[in-house]
Every structure is written in structure tokens, then in C-alpha cells.
Design an enzyme around this catalytic site. Structure first.
Site, PDB file in Angstrom:
ATOM      1  N   PHE A 107       0.832  -1.214   0.000  1.00 38.15           N
ATOM      2  CA  PHE A 107       0.000   0.000   0.000  1.00 38.15           C
ATOM      3  C   PHE A 107       0.864   1.261   0.000  1.00 38.15           C
ATOM      4  CE2 PHE A 107      -2.233   3.447   2.184  1.00 38.15           C
ATOM      5  CZ  PHE A 107      -3.377   3.541   1.412  1.00 38.15           C
ATOM      6  N   GLU A 108       2.011   1.207   0.648  1.00 37.87           N
ATOM      7  CA  GLU A 108       2.877   2.379   0.764  1.00 37.87           C
ATOM      8  C   GLU A 108       3.738   2.599  -0.488  1.00 37.87           C
ATOM      9  OE1 GLU A 108       2.458   0.236   3.433  1.00 37.87           O
ATOM     10  OE2 GLU A 108       1.170   1.712   4.426  1.00 37.87           O
ATOM     11  N   ILE A 150      -0.673 -11.305  -1.372  1.00 32.16           N
ATOM     12  CA  ILE A 150      -1.186 -12.682  -1.418  1.00 32.16           C
ATOM     13  C   ILE A 150      -2.619 -12.695  -0.901  1.00 32.16           C
ATOM     14  CG2 ILE A 150      -0.867 -15.051  -0.593  1.00 32.16           C
ATOM     15  CD1 ILE A 150       2.124 -14.505  -0.503  1.00 32.16           C
ATOM     16  N   THR A 176     -10.153 -12.252   3.328  1.00 31.59           N
ATOM     17  CA  THR A 176     -11.013 -11.061   3.312  1.00 31.59           C
ATOM     18  C   THR A 176     -10.824 -10.340   1.982  1.00 31.59           C
ATOM     19  OG1 THR A 176      -9.290  -9.595   4.138  1.00 31.59           O
ATOM     20  CG2 THR A 176     -10.566 -10.796   5.808  1.00 31.59           C
ATOM     21  N   HIS A 205      -9.566  -7.681   1.483  1.00 33.74           N
ATOM     22  CA  HIS A 205      -8.412  -6.799   1.578  1.00 33.74           C
ATOM     23  C   HIS A 205      -7.517  -6.878   0.329  1.00 33.74           C
ATOM     24  CE1 HIS A 205      -6.961  -4.430   5.047  1.00 33.74           C
ATOM     25  NE2 HIS A 205      -5.861  -4.360   4.335  1.00 33.74           N
TER      26      HIS A 205
HETATM   27  C1  DLZ Z   1      -2.586  -5.349   5.492  1.00 33.80           C
HETATM   28  C2  DLZ Z   1      -1.904  -6.098   4.407  1.00 33.80           C
HETATM   29  C3  DLZ Z   1      -2.405  -7.343   3.984  1.00 33.80           C
HETATM   30  C4  DLZ Z   1      -3.634  -7.953   4.564  1.00 33.80           C
HETATM   31  N1  DLZ Z   1      -1.781  -8.049   3.048  1.00 33.80           N
HETATM   32  C5  DLZ Z   1      -0.672  -7.554   2.470  1.00 33.80           C
HETATM   33  C6  DLZ Z   1       0.000  -8.283   1.457  1.00 33.80           C
HETATM   34  O1  DLZ Z   1      -0.341  -9.402   1.088  1.00 33.80           O
HETATM   35  N2  DLZ Z   1       1.095  -7.712   0.891  1.00 33.80           N
HETATM   36  C7  DLZ Z   1       1.547  -6.443   1.246  1.00 33.80           C
HETATM   37  O2  DLZ Z   1       2.522  -5.961   0.664  1.00 33.80           O
HETATM   38  N3  DLZ Z   1       0.940  -5.769   2.233  1.00 33.80           N
HETATM   39  C8  DLZ Z   1      -0.136  -6.280   2.848  1.00 33.80           C
HETATM   40  N4  DLZ Z   1      -0.766  -5.589   3.845  1.00 33.80           N
HETATM   41  C9  DLZ Z   1      -0.118  -4.349   4.353  1.00 33.80           C
HETATM   42  C10 DLZ Z   1      -0.523  -3.054   3.602  1.00 33.80           C
HETATM   43  O3  DLZ Z   1       0.067  -3.015   2.313  1.00 33.80           O
HETATM   44  C11 DLZ Z   1      -0.065  -1.809   4.396  1.00 33.80           C
HETATM   45  O4  DLZ Z   1       1.329  -1.880   4.597  1.00 33.80           O
HETATM   46  C12 DLZ Z   1      -0.733  -1.701   5.758  1.00 33.80           C
HETATM   47  O5  DLZ Z   1      -2.127  -1.677   5.615  1.00 33.80           O
HETATM   48  C13 DLZ Z   1      -0.270  -0.407   6.493  1.00 33.80           C
HETATM   49  O6  DLZ Z   1      -0.654   0.751   5.764  1.00 33.80           O
END
Ligand code: DLZ
Length: 180
Positions: free
Chosen positions: A55-56, A80, A84, A86
Site C-alpha cells: 500500500f505504501e 497474497i 477477506t 483486503h
Molecule cells: C494489510 C496487508 C495485507 C492484509 N496483506 C498484504 C500483502 O499481502 N502484501 C503487502 O505488501 N501488504 C499487505 N498488507 C499491508 C498493507 O500493504 C499496508 O502496509 C498496511 O495496511 C499499512 O498501511
């Protein structure tokens, strides 16, 4: 510009920022190593930065692109699918965010984020049966850099021929508007 294998033959010396998400770190570390190795083998300099998760990545890419210090800013992440929604929300927003940035900034911004249903699928794409997608991501940046180099070289000639078509000579352009 491309070999039959599809790889760019133009390898401009360039400065690369690698931005690596720590979520699923066993995967992203392998992808990042592949990307870094590929860039260094091509003679490029690489600086590595870390973020919490995928996300960042768009925010970090924008910050680094804004510095104007890098020819390429290469995001690396691994999403992955869980139980949920998400995953779908993150995958869409990260992809859209990075695409938008790649259209906004002049530096090369490829897409180095795996979006997999299972951990095993991710593992196969991080040095397994499906190769190392980090290397491919860096190769994609090379192609964009080569294209940028080609367009930059072609631009003055294109301006000359456009001016010739419109009947504007450099002598005319140099005259002040008042004396025309
Ligand atoms: C929260 C989250 C989830 C559920 N899964 C992943 C993932 O599979 N891969 C990934 O890079 N990051 C995941 N994150 C974290 C979010 O990208 C983010 O870092 C958090 O929500 C904090 O802002």
C-alpha cells in the site's frame, strides 16, 4: 531496439531507486535481489529503500520520483490473497496508483508487485519455476529508459521537420515578433 528474445539492447547508464515492501519479505527480498543484480550487471547504480507494505509503494515512488535524482524508480511488493476482500482492494489501489505515477513522471516506473492467490505461486515467481519477476521488472524499466533515450534523440529532428512543414525557418524564428 529489441533482440529476438525481447530484451532491450540499449542499456543507458542510469540511477535506479528500488523500493521494497516488507510484507511477505521472504518473497520481496528475492525479487529485490534479482532486480538489483540485473541493474548492477547493466552498470547502473542502485539505491534501496524500504516501506511497510505494498500500500505504501505508490507514495514512496512519488516521493523518490519527485527528487529528480533517479532515472528509474522500481517498486517491489507481494500481495497474497487472504480470506477477506483486503487483497482485491489493495491490489486495485496499488496497481492504479503505480500506473498513474508511471504516466505522470518522466522517470521509468515499472510494476514489480506480485498479486498471487497462494504463497506457493509467489514462491515460484521469486526464483522458482516461473523465474524471478524482480529481474523482469528491472528489464521492463530498461525498455522504458531506452525508449526515453530514443525519443529524446529524435525530438530535435522531429521539431526541425515540423518547422519545415509549417514553413518556419530558424531565421524566421529568431526574428522578434515586432519585425516580422
Ligand atoms: C494489510 C496487508 C495485507 C492484509 N496483506 C498484504 C500483502 O499481502 N502484501 C503487502 O505488501 N501488504 C499487505 N498488507 C499491508 C498493507 O500493504 C499496508 O502496509 C498496511 O495496511 C499499512 O498501511
Amino acid at each position: 531496439m529489441k533482440t529476438p528474445a525481447g530484451r532491450s539492447t540499449v542499456r543507458p547508464k542510469a540511477s535506479v531507486a528500488l523500493v521494497v515492501a516488507r510484507w511477505n519479505r521472504e518473497i520481496t527480498d528475492v525479487l529485490a535481489a534479482g532486480a538489483e543484480r540485473t541493474a548492477k550487471e547493466a552498470g547502473m547504480s542502485v539505491e534501496r529503500f524500504g516501506v511497510a507494505g505494498s500500500f505504501e509503494l505508490p507514495a514512496a515512488v512519488a516521493l523518490l520520483a519527485d527528487t529528480g535524482r533517479f532515472d528509474a524508480v522500481v517498486p517491489i511488493g507481494c500481495l497474497i490473497r487472504g480470506e477477506t476482500p483486503h487483497f482485491d482492494v489493495l491490489a486495485r489501489s496499488v496497481t492504479d496508483g503505480l500506473m498513474q505515477l508511471s504516466l505522470t513522471y518522466p522517470c521509468a516506473i515499472p510494476f514489480g508487485v506480485l498479486t498471487c492467490d497462494t504463497y506457493e505461486q509467489a514462491r515460484q515467481r521469486a526464483g522458482g519455476t516461473e523465474g524471478n519477476k524482480g529481474e523482469e521488472t528491472m528489464e521492463a524499466a530498461f525498455d522504458l529508459l531506452a525508449l526515453r533515450q530514443m525519443v529524446a534523440k529524435a525530438a530535435p529532428a522531429a521539431r526541425r521537420s515540423a518547422a519545415a512543414r509549417s514553413g518556419v525557418t530558424s531565421a524566421k524564428r529568431r526574428r522578434s515578433p515586432g519585425k516580422a
